[in-house]
Design a protein around this motif. Structure first.
Motif, PDB file in Angstrom:
ATOM      1  N   THR A 249       6.115 -35.790  -4.590  1.00  0.00           N
ATOM      2  CA  THR A 249       6.159 -34.358  -4.932  1.00  0.00           C
ATOM      3  C   THR A 249       5.616 -34.146  -6.346  1.00  0.00           C
ATOM      4  OG1 THR A 249       8.398 -34.619  -5.773  1.00  0.00           O
ATOM      5  CG2 THR A 249       8.191 -33.885  -3.482  1.00  0.00           C
ATOM      6  N   ASP A 250       5.031 -32.969  -6.567  1.00  0.00           N
ATOM      7  CA  ASP A 250       4.428 -32.686  -7.879  1.00  0.00           C
ATOM      8  C   ASP A 250       5.441 -32.718  -9.012  1.00  0.00           C
ATOM      9  OD1 ASP A 250       1.685 -32.458  -7.370  1.00  0.00           O
ATOM     10  OD2 ASP A 250       1.961 -30.468  -6.495  1.00  0.00           O
ATOM     11  N   ASN A 251       6.626 -32.185  -8.730  1.00  0.00           N
ATOM     12  CA  ASN A 251       7.618 -32.108  -9.797  1.00  0.00           C
ATOM     13  C   ASN A 251       7.943 -33.502 -10.341  1.00  0.00           C
ATOM     14  OD1 ASN A 251       9.548 -31.186 -11.510  1.00  0.00           O
ATOM     15  ND2 ASN A 251      11.123 -30.897  -9.940  1.00  0.00           N
ATOM     16  N   LEU A 252       8.243 -34.415  -9.429  1.00  0.00           N
ATOM     17  CA  LEU A 252       8.598 -35.779  -9.854  1.00  0.00           C
ATOM     18  C   LEU A 252       7.374 -36.509 -10.404  1.00  0.00           C
ATOM     19  CD1 LEU A 252      10.645 -38.029 -10.091  1.00  0.00           C
ATOM     20  CD2 LEU A 252      10.286 -38.578  -7.666  1.00  0.00           C
ATOM     21  N   ARG A 253       6.242 -36.375  -9.730  1.00  0.00           N
ATOM     22  CA  ARG A 253       5.055 -37.126 -10.171  1.00  0.00           C
ATOM     23  C   ARG A 253       4.609 -36.683 -11.563  1.00  0.00           C
ATOM     24  NH1 ARG A 253      -0.748 -37.919  -9.654  1.00  0.00           N
ATOM     25  NH2 ARG A 253      -1.021 -40.175  -9.549  1.00  0.00           N
ATOM     26  N   SER A 254       4.732 -35.378 -11.837  1.00  0.00           N
ATOM     27  CA  SER A 254       4.319 -34.898 -13.167  1.00  0.00           C
ATOM     28  C   SER A 254       5.201 -35.484 -14.266  1.00  0.00           C
ATOM     29  CB  SER A 254       4.378 -33.374 -13.234  1.00  0.00           C
ATOM     30  OG  SER A 254       3.424 -32.829 -12.357  1.00  0.00           O
ATOM     31  N   GLN A 255       6.458 -35.761 -13.928  1.00  0.00           N
ATOM     32  CA  GLN A 255       7.337 -36.376 -14.937  1.00  0.00           C
ATOM     33  C   GLN A 255       6.976 -37.842 -15.160  1.00  0.00           C
ATOM     34  OE1 GLN A 255      11.579 -35.771 -14.119  1.00  0.00           O
ATOM     35  NE2 GLN A 255      10.981 -33.941 -12.989  1.00  0.00           N
ATOM     36  N   LEU A 256       6.556 -38.516 -14.105  1.00  0.00           N
ATOM     37  CA  LEU A 256       6.277 -39.958 -14.222  1.00  0.00           C
ATOM     38  C   LEU A 256       4.848 -40.221 -14.699  1.00  0.00           C
ATOM     39  CD1 LEU A 256       8.032 -41.219 -10.961  1.00  0.00           C
ATOM     40  CD2 LEU A 256       8.901 -41.327 -13.310  1.00  0.00           C
ATOM     41  N   ALA A 257       3.904 -39.459 -14.181  1.00  0.00           N
ATOM     42  CA  ALA A 257       2.482 -39.647 -14.513  1.00  0.00           C
ATOM     43  C   ALA A 257       1.919 -38.286 -14.901  1.00  0.00           C
ATOM     44  CB  ALA A 257       1.742 -40.223 -13.307  1.00  0.00           C
ATOM     45  N   PRO A 258       1.899 -37.974 -16.197  1.00  0.00           N
ATOM     46  CA  PRO A 258       1.545 -36.611 -16.631  1.00  0.00           C
ATOM     47  C   PRO A 258       0.155 -36.146 -16.187  1.00  0.00           C
ATOM     48  CG  PRO A 258       2.187 -37.997 -18.514  1.00  0.00           C
ATOM     49  CD  PRO A 258       2.286 -38.864 -17.300  1.00  0.00           C
ATOM     50  N   ILE A 259      -0.699 -37.072 -15.768  1.00  0.00           N
ATOM     51  CA  ILE A 259      -2.027 -36.667 -15.281  1.00  0.00           C
ATOM     52  C   ILE A 259      -1.887 -35.778 -14.044  1.00  0.00           C
ATOM     53  CG2 ILE A 259      -2.395 -38.671 -13.755  1.00  0.00           C
ATOM     54  CD1 ILE A 259      -5.328 -38.665 -14.831  1.00  0.00           C
ATOM     55  N   ASN A 260      -0.721 -35.817 -13.416  1.00  0.00           N
ATOM     56  CA  ASN A 260      -0.489 -35.006 -12.223  1.00  0.00           C
ATOM     57  C   ASN A 260      -0.525 -33.501 -12.536  1.00  0.00           C
ATOM     58  OD1 ASN A 260       0.302 -35.213  -9.291  1.00  0.00           O
ATOM     59  ND2 ASN A 260       1.849 -33.798 -10.062  1.00  0.00           N
ATOM     60  N   LYS A 261      -0.258 -33.152 -13.799  1.00  0.00           N
ATOM     61  CA  LYS A 261      -0.321 -31.711 -14.150  1.00  0.00           C
ATOM     62  C   LYS A 261      -1.770 -31.248 -14.080  1.00  0.00           C
ATOM     63  CE  LYS A 261       3.616 -32.300 -17.167  1.00  0.00           C
ATOM     64  NZ  LYS A 261       3.841 -32.847 -18.499  1.00  0.00           N
ATOM     65  N   ARG A 262      -2.680 -32.119 -14.418  1.00  0.00           N
ATOM     66  CA  ARG A 262      -4.112 -31.793 -14.375  1.00  0.00           C
ATOM     67  C   ARG A 262      -4.655 -31.897 -12.947  1.00  0.00           C
ATOM     68  NH1 ARG A 262      -8.490 -33.554 -17.959  1.00  0.00           N
ATOM     69  NH2 ARG A 262     -10.244 -32.256 -17.300  1.00  0.00           N
ATOM     70  N   TYR A 263      -4.284 -32.972 -12.261  1.00  0.00           N
ATOM     71  CA  TYR A 263      -4.765 -33.204 -10.884  1.00  0.00           C
ATOM     72  C   TYR A 263      -3.569 -33.396  -9.966  1.00  0.00           C
ATOM     73  CZ  TYR A 263      -9.035 -34.237 -13.480  1.00  0.00           C
ATOM     74  OH  TYR A 263     -10.107 -34.178 -14.325  1.00  0.00           O
ATOM     75  N   PRO A 264      -2.991 -32.289  -9.497  1.00  0.00           N
ATOM     76  CA  PRO A 264      -1.784 -32.390  -8.675  1.00  0.00           C
ATOM     77  C   PRO A 264      -2.027 -33.086  -7.338  1.00  0.00           C
ATOM     78  CG  PRO A 264      -2.418 -30.091  -9.019  1.00  0.00           C
ATOM     79  CD  PRO A 264      -3.404 -30.927  -9.757  1.00  0.00           C
ATOM     80  N   ILE A 265      -0.917 -33.390  -6.651  1.00  0.00           N
ATOM     81  CA  ILE A 265      -0.984 -34.251  -5.467  1.00  0.00           C
ATOM     82  C   ILE A 265      -1.962 -33.731  -4.410  1.00  0.00           C
ATOM     83  CG2 ILE A 265       0.384 -35.078  -3.494  1.00  0.00           C
ATOM     84  CD1 ILE A 265       2.686 -35.558  -5.457  1.00  0.00           C
ATOM     85  N   ALA A 266      -1.968 -32.412  -4.159  1.00  0.00           N
ATOM     86  CA  ALA A 266      -2.862 -31.901  -3.102  1.00  0.00           C
ATOM     87  C   ALA A 266      -4.323 -32.209  -3.440  1.00  0.00           C
ATOM     88  CB  ALA A 266      -2.657 -30.399  -2.930  1.00  0.00           C
ATOM     89  N   GLU A 267      -4.678 -32.042  -4.718  1.00  0.00           N
ATOM     90  CA  GLU A 267      -6.072 -32.343  -5.127  1.00  0.00           C
ATOM     91  C   GLU A 267      -6.353 -33.838  -5.033  1.00  0.00           C
ATOM     92  OE1 GLU A 267      -7.489 -30.692  -8.836  1.00  0.00           O
ATOM     93  OE2 GLU A 267      -6.291 -28.884  -8.492  1.00  0.00           O
ATOM     94  N   LEU A 268      -5.353 -34.628  -5.428  1.00  0.00           N
ATOM     95  CA  LEU A 268      -5.521 -36.085  -5.376  1.00  0.00           C
ATOM     96  C   LEU A 268      -5.699 -36.546  -3.930  1.00  0.00           C
ATOM     97  CD1 LEU A 268      -5.489 -38.836  -6.770  1.00  0.00           C
ATOM     98  CD2 LEU A 268      -2.989 -38.782  -6.720  1.00  0.00           C
TER      99      LEU A 268
END
Ligand code: SAH
Ligand code: SF4
Length: 380
Positions: A249-268
């Motif tokens: 999920t974006d919420n958890l991933r953004s906390q662990l790997a901040p690059i997720n704020k730039r390239y969220p899971i759907a884009e990845l």
């Protein structure tokens, strides 16, 4: 949670003023390991040496894996002296080797010409020998659980610095009676944020006239730099791609790997789908498993749901303890349970323990430890 105070190296005196500034890109020396065969031929032409000398020198460098021009017996002494002056053979100095896992894991720490520290790990398995190469000093991504990201990015490594790590590891493997078979870009740094030099590096080690390292034996691991995943799909090399996911999920991933704020899971995921469609190759998703953070049954099921239908498999990497970071590795039953729940959703899953935990072989850890130690404790 681990009590960080128990780590003895935290009590060692730190003098931050001694950490030198990295050299700017312009001031980085080019070594033999930076050059393609054609570039070496051009250099030799300037020195008025015939083109066939380039093949001889390449052969000494990549087949015989000598460590100096002096060892190139059939190259004239005058040319060797000119090369020594104009083109350093190597630019990094090995300063420390640490061995663990009953002699199956070798971690090498280098000092670069500008006083930075870089690490490479050679891992011997029954059926293969794998080198883990670093591509940056530090890393700008700053994942919450990673030792490399703690101090930010110092600088990119050059292609030659990556080639040197690989050739040194291949030589070391031979000394140990083994052959280097695989390469993973899972050392320090984010390869897709040092894209140009990483591709030049792969071009050099891939050249059949040199090291002849098969692209299918190379794995690039990324935290998810979406535009560069597309660029990689268009490259001629058939390398493997590993994507460090760590959360569904974006919420958890953004906390662990901040690059997720730039390239969220759907884009990845969309980039991964394009990559699979363009290359026909399976993606590995890496998942650093941290107790109580991303390890629940529900999260395993969500991960299975996210990945369902994709040509992929998951490597669960139980968290490798890092000084100063208060994450914990789940116990063995917790690790197996997470993997089992994920498998039950239909996703092929492997648990991969990182090698050399006791020698701080998780990426960036030996360097971090080393920089806290007094210089006189350095051996080699
Ligand atoms: N920057 C790239 C490649 C280097 S890190 C990337 O992030 O993919 C290589 C792998 O080690 C990544 O999957 C990363 O998430 C993982 N890793 C980093 N620190 C770790 C730790 N302390 N424990 C377990 N895995 C870790
Ligand atoms: Fe950088 Fe990879 Fe470490 Fe994240 S896990 S900080 S991307 S090296």
């Amino acid at each position: 949670m681990t009590d960080p105070i128990q780590h003895p190296s935290l009590h060692v005196h730190v003098d931050e003023t001694v950490t030198p500034k990295p050299a700017s890109r312009r001031n980085r020396p080019v070594s033999i390991y930076d050059l393609s065969l054609e570039q070496l031929q051009d250099r030799l032409a300037v020195l008025e040496a015939p083109a066939f000398r380039a093949r001889q020198i390449f052969d000494w460098t990549y087949d015989k894996k000598v460590t100096s021009y002096a060892a190139m017996a059939n190259v004239p002494a005058g040319l060797r002296a000119s090369l020594d002056e104009s083109l350093p053979f190597a630019t990094m100095k090995p300063v420390r080797e640490v061995v663990s896992d009953n002699g199956n894991t070798y971690k090498l720490l280098y000092e670069t010409f500008d006083g930075q520290f870089v690490e490479t790990v050679l891992m011997l398995y029954r059926d293969r020998a794998t080198v883990c190469v670093s591509c940056q000093v530090g890393c700008a991504v700053g994942c919450a659980f990673c030792a490399t990201g703690i101090g930010g990015l110092m600088r990119n490594l050059t292609a030659g610095e990556m080639v040197q790590q690989t050739v040194d590891a291949a030589r070391r493997a031979t000394e140990l009676g083994r052959t280097l078979t695989n390469l993973v870009m899972m050392g320090m740094g984010e390869p897709l944020q040092n894209y140009v030099d990483t591709m030049r590096f792969i071009g050099i080690i891939h050249d059949p006239r040199g090291l002849n390292f098969g692209a299918r034996r190379i794995t690039i691991s990324t935290s998810g730099v979406v535009p560069r995943i597309d660029a990689l799909a268009a490259e001629p090399y058939q390398v493997n791609l590993a994507v460090s996911l760590h959360a569904p999920t974006d919420n958890l991933r953004s906390q662990l790997a901040p690059i997720n704020k730039r390239y969220p899971i759907a884009e990845l995921m969309a980039a991964c789908d394009r990559y699979i469609a363009a290359t026909g190759r399976r993606i590995s998703f890496e998942y650093a498993l941290m107790n109580g953070v991303n390890s629940s049954d529900q999260i395993a099921r969500d991960l299975g749901q996210l990945l369902r239908g994709r040509l992929c498999h998951v490597n669960v990497i139980p968290f490798n303890p890092v000084e100063m970071l208060e994450f914990e590795r789940p116990d063995p039953a917790g690790i197996e349970r997470f993997a089992e729940v994920l498998r039950s959703t239909g996703i092929p899953t492997t648990v991969r323990y990182s090698r050399g935990v006791e020698i701080a072989a998780a990426c960036g850890q030996l360097r971090a430890q080393h920089e806290r130690l007094e210089p006189e404790t350095i051996s080699m």
